[in-house]
Design a protein around this motif. Structure first.
Motif, PDB file in Angstrom:
ATOM      1  N   GLU A   1       0.831  -1.201   0.000  1.00 48.81           N
ATOM      2  CA  GLU A   1       0.000   0.000   0.000  1.00 48.81           C
ATOM      3  C   GLU A   1       0.867   1.253   0.000  1.00 48.81           C
ATOM      4  OE1 GLU A   1      -2.479  -0.505   3.414  1.00 48.81           O
ATOM      5  OE2 GLU A   1      -3.644  -2.095   2.468  1.00 48.81           O
ATOM      6  N   GLN A   2       1.958   1.243   0.746  1.00 49.32           N
ATOM      7  CA  GLN A   2       2.865   2.386   0.765  1.00 49.32           C
ATOM      8  C   GLN A   2       3.540   2.584  -0.583  1.00 49.32           C
ATOM      9  OE1 GLN A   2       5.354   1.310   4.074  1.00 49.32           O
ATOM     10  NE2 GLN A   2       4.116   2.463   5.539  1.00 49.32           N
ATOM     11  N   MET A   3       3.838   1.486  -1.272  1.00 47.38           N
ATOM     12  CA  MET A   3       4.445   1.606  -2.595  1.00 47.38           C
ATOM     13  C   MET A   3       3.430   2.126  -3.618  1.00 47.38           C
ATOM     14  SD  MET A   3       6.860  -1.806  -2.632  1.00 47.38           S
ATOM     15  CE  MET A   3       6.786  -1.952  -4.385  1.00 47.38           C
ATOM     16  N   LEU A   4       2.208   1.612  -3.575  1.00 49.48           N
ATOM     17  CA  LEU A   4       1.186   2.032  -4.530  1.00 49.48           C
ATOM     18  C   LEU A   4       0.805   3.497  -4.358  1.00 49.48           C
ATOM     19  CD1 LEU A   4      -1.248  -1.009  -4.711  1.00 49.48           C
ATOM     20  CD2 LEU A   4       0.209  -0.127  -6.526  1.00 49.48           C
ATOM     21  N   ILE A   5       0.806   3.974  -3.119  1.00 47.14           N
ATOM     22  CA  ILE A   5       0.374   5.350  -2.857  1.00 47.14           C
ATOM     23  C   ILE A   5       1.430   6.358  -3.349  1.00 47.14           C
ATOM     24  CG2 ILE A   5       1.274   5.774  -0.544  1.00 47.14           C
ATOM     25  CD1 ILE A   5      -2.334   6.387  -1.517  1.00 47.14           C
ATOM     26  N   LYS A   6       2.614   5.864  -3.712  1.00 45.33           N
ATOM     27  CA  LYS A   6       3.668   6.747  -4.207  1.00 45.33           C
ATOM     28  C   LYS A   6       3.744   6.785  -5.736  1.00 45.33           C
ATOM     29  CE  LYS A   6       6.215   6.556   0.000  1.00 45.33           C
ATOM     30  NZ  LYS A   6       7.386   6.179   0.728  1.00 45.33           N
TER      31      LYS A   6
ATOM     32  N   ILE B   1      -8.861   9.126  -4.441  1.00 46.63           N
ATOM     33  CA  ILE B   1     -10.233   9.546  -4.771  1.00 46.63           C
ATOM     34  C   ILE B   1     -11.229   8.450  -4.407  1.00 46.63           C
ATOM     35  CG2 ILE B   1     -11.772  10.135  -6.678  1.00 46.63           C
ATOM     36  CD1 ILE B   1      -9.377  11.562  -7.964  1.00 46.63           C
ATOM     37  N   ARG B   2     -10.863   7.200  -4.656  1.00 42.18           N
ATOM     38  CA  ARG B   2     -11.761   6.094  -4.306  1.00 42.18           C
ATOM     39  C   ARG B   2     -12.059   6.053  -2.807  1.00 42.18           C
ATOM     40  NH1 ARG B   2      -9.569   0.891  -3.650  1.00 42.18           N
ATOM     41  NH2 ARG B   2     -11.185  -0.148  -2.526  1.00 42.18           N
ATOM     42  N   HIS B   3     -11.033   6.279  -1.993  1.00 43.58           N
ATOM     43  CA  HIS B   3     -11.240   6.270  -0.548  1.00 43.58           C
ATOM     44  C   HIS B   3     -11.973   7.532  -0.071  1.00 43.58           C
ATOM     45  CE1 HIS B   3      -8.488   2.875  -0.626  1.00 43.58           C
ATOM     46  NE2 HIS B   3      -9.007   2.567   0.544  1.00 43.58           N
ATOM     47  N   GLN B   4     -11.772   8.650  -0.736  1.00 47.56           N
ATOM     48  CA  GLN B   4     -12.538   9.847  -0.394  1.00 47.56           C
ATOM     49  C   GLN B   4     -14.023   9.644  -0.699  1.00 47.56           C
ATOM     50  OE1 GLN B   4     -10.391  12.817  -2.638  1.00 47.56           O
ATOM     51  NE2 GLN B   4      -9.146  13.398  -0.870  1.00 47.56           N
ATOM     52  N   ILE B   5     -14.313   9.002  -1.815  1.00 48.94           N
ATOM     53  CA  ILE B   5     -15.714   8.697  -2.153  1.00 48.94           C
ATOM     54  C   ILE B   5     -16.306   7.753  -1.114  1.00 48.94           C
ATOM     55  CG2 ILE B   5     -17.194   7.532  -3.840  1.00 48.94           C
ATOM     56  CD1 ILE B   5     -15.281   8.621  -6.019  1.00 48.94           C
ATOM     57  N   LEU B   6     -15.553   6.723  -0.723  1.00 54.08           N
ATOM     58  CA  LEU B   6     -16.010   5.799   0.320  1.00 54.08           C
ATOM     59  C   LEU B   6     -16.295   6.561   1.615  1.00 54.08           C
ATOM     60  CD1 LEU B   6     -16.413   2.867   1.414  1.00 54.08           C
ATOM     61  CD2 LEU B   6     -13.990   2.928   2.030  1.00 54.08           C
ATOM     62  N   PHE B   7     -15.406   7.462   1.983  1.00 49.27           N
ATOM     63  CA  PHE B   7     -15.560   8.268   3.190  1.00 49.27           C
ATOM     64  C   PHE B   7     -16.857   9.088   3.129  1.00 49.27           C
ATOM     65  CE2 PHE B   7     -14.825  12.189   5.585  1.00 49.27           C
ATOM     66  CZ  PHE B   7     -14.325  11.715   6.786  1.00 49.27           C
TER      67      PHE B   7
ATOM     68  N   PHE C   1      -4.768  10.672   2.178  1.00 45.14           N
ATOM     69  CA  PHE C   1      -6.144  10.622   1.699  1.00 45.14           C
ATOM     70  C   PHE C   1      -6.927  11.916   1.882  1.00 45.14           C
ATOM     71  CE2 PHE C   1      -4.871   6.302   2.721  1.00 45.14           C
ATOM     72  CZ  PHE C   1      -5.162   5.664   1.521  1.00 45.14           C
ATOM     73  N   PHE C   2      -6.553  12.719   2.854  1.00 48.98           N
ATOM     74  CA  PHE C   2      -7.336  13.915   3.157  1.00 48.98           C
ATOM     75  C   PHE C   2      -6.432  15.135   3.100  1.00 48.98           C
ATOM     76  CE2 PHE C   2      -9.121  10.392   5.698  1.00 48.98           C
ATOM     77  CZ  PHE C   2     -10.312  10.248   5.001  1.00 48.98           C
ATOM     78  N   ASN C   3      -6.633  15.970   2.082  1.00 46.41           N
ATOM     79  CA  ASN C   3      -5.852  17.186   1.943  1.00 46.41           C
ATOM     80  C   ASN C   3      -6.622  18.386   2.492  1.00 46.41           C
ATOM     81  OD1 ASN C   3      -7.799  17.582  -0.029  1.00 46.41           O
ATOM     82  ND2 ASN C   3      -6.409  17.167  -1.722  1.00 46.41           N
ATOM     83  N   GLN C   4      -6.031  19.557   2.392  1.00 45.30           N
ATOM     84  CA  GLN C   4      -6.666  20.762   2.932  1.00 45.30           C
ATOM     85  C   GLN C   4      -7.950  21.112   2.176  1.00 45.30           C
ATOM     86  OE1 GLN C   4      -5.695  22.285   5.763  1.00 45.30           O
ATOM     87  NE2 GLN C   4      -4.207  20.617   5.886  1.00 45.30           N
ATOM     88  N   GLU C   5      -7.973  20.860   0.883  1.00 49.01           N
ATOM     89  CA  GLU C   5      -9.186  21.120   0.094  1.00 49.01           C
ATOM     90  C   GLU C   5     -10.349  20.276   0.612  1.00 49.01           C
ATOM     91  OE1 GLU C   5     -10.787  19.886  -4.281  1.00 49.01           O
ATOM     92  OE2 GLU C   5      -8.691  20.517  -4.139  1.00 49.01           O
ATOM     93  N   PHE C   6     -10.076  19.031   0.921  1.00 38.77           N
ATOM     94  CA  PHE C   6     -11.099  18.139   1.441  1.00 38.77           C
ATOM     95  C   PHE C   6     -11.581  18.621   2.808  1.00 38.77           C
ATOM     96  CE2 PHE C   6     -12.735  14.088   3.120  1.00 38.77           C
ATOM     97  CZ  PHE C   6     -13.479  13.658   2.033  1.00 38.77           C
ATOM     98  N   ALA C   7     -10.642  19.090   3.643  1.00 42.16           N
ATOM     99  CA  ALA C   7     -11.001  19.600   4.965  1.00 42.16           C
ATOM    100  C   ALA C   7     -11.857  20.865   4.848  1.00 42.16           C
ATOM    101  CB  ALA C   7      -9.742  19.880   5.782  1.00 42.16           C
ATOM    102  N   MET C   8     -11.534  21.724   3.892  1.00 42.01           N
ATOM    103  CA  MET C   8     -12.334  22.948   3.697  1.00 42.01           C
ATOM    104  C   MET C   8     -13.734  22.607   3.203  1.00 42.01           C
ATOM    105  SD  MET C   8      -9.669  25.864   2.323  1.00 42.01           S
ATOM    106  CE  MET C   8      -9.361  25.074   0.775  1.00 42.01           C
TER     107      MET C   8
END
Length: 189
Positions: free
Chosen positions: A34-39, A49-55, A113-120
């Motif tokens: 997972e750490q390799m794929l996220i890079k 984006i998939r996990h943000q949609i799930l969230f 998974f969660f950036n500042q845009e998502f938090a705003m």
């Protein structure tokens, strides 16, 4: 002796495949993959984006049902299989238990998974009192974005896949015709 090359290559391939499958179920190996794929830039954006949609979809459903936010996040944590995502959700749960709002909890963690845009985006939903509506609209927009990214990825990988298939078929042909060529050289006069 040479006819065993093909069988040996096939046996090595099968052993490697079985070994990788066994390692896939090992927790440390899952975390490492997972750490390799996220890079990897293209794949990382799709995973995020998939996990943000799930969230958003999960929290929207639980908010509609009247479930408390910390309970909804704990249920979301149990739904995910990604260890990095679970770690981030657990950090958010801990921040909410301490008394922070959802948007400030997301701002306080450093996450893939969660950036500042998502938090705003979540902060706007909290201020307007319509978190469910924000989640629903943002989820629809993110789903369209995900569909575009997946379309780009499939057009990118189509030529690469054709090349891999061509190399595989070429390898099979060499393995099949090598013994025939060797027999032909044995009967030279």
């Amino acid at each position: 002796f040479r006819s065993w090359y093909g069988a040996g290559i096939l046996a090595c391939f099968l052993l490697c495949a079985l070994g990788l499958r066994r390692l896939k179920h090992h927790k440390k190996m899952q975390l490492l993959s997972e750490q390799m794929l996220i890079k990897i830039p293209v794949i990382a954006s799709i995973i995020i984006i998939r996990h943000q949609i799930l969230f958003m979809n999960t929290l929207s459903l639980f908010i509609t049902s009247g479930v408390p936010l910390s309970t909804a996040l704990e249920n979301l944590n149990s739904l995910s299989h990604n260890h990095l995502f679970k770690t981030d959700i657990q950090k958010i749960i801990n921040a909410i238990v301490e008394g922070k709002s959802l948007s400030s909890a997301i701002k306080s963690i450093h996450s893939y998974f969660f950036n500042q845009e998502f938090a705003m985006l979540i902060a706007v939903g909290e201020k307007t009192g319509n978190l469910k509506g924000v989640f629903d609209k943002a989820s629809a927009a993110y789903q369209q974005l995900l569909a575009k990214k997946l379309q780009r990825l499939s057009t990118l990988f189509a030529p690469i896949l054709m090349l891999v298939i061509g190399l595989f078929i070429t390898g099979l042909m060499v393995i099949m015709y090598l013994p025939i060529i060797n027999i032909g050289t044995m009967f030279r006069f």
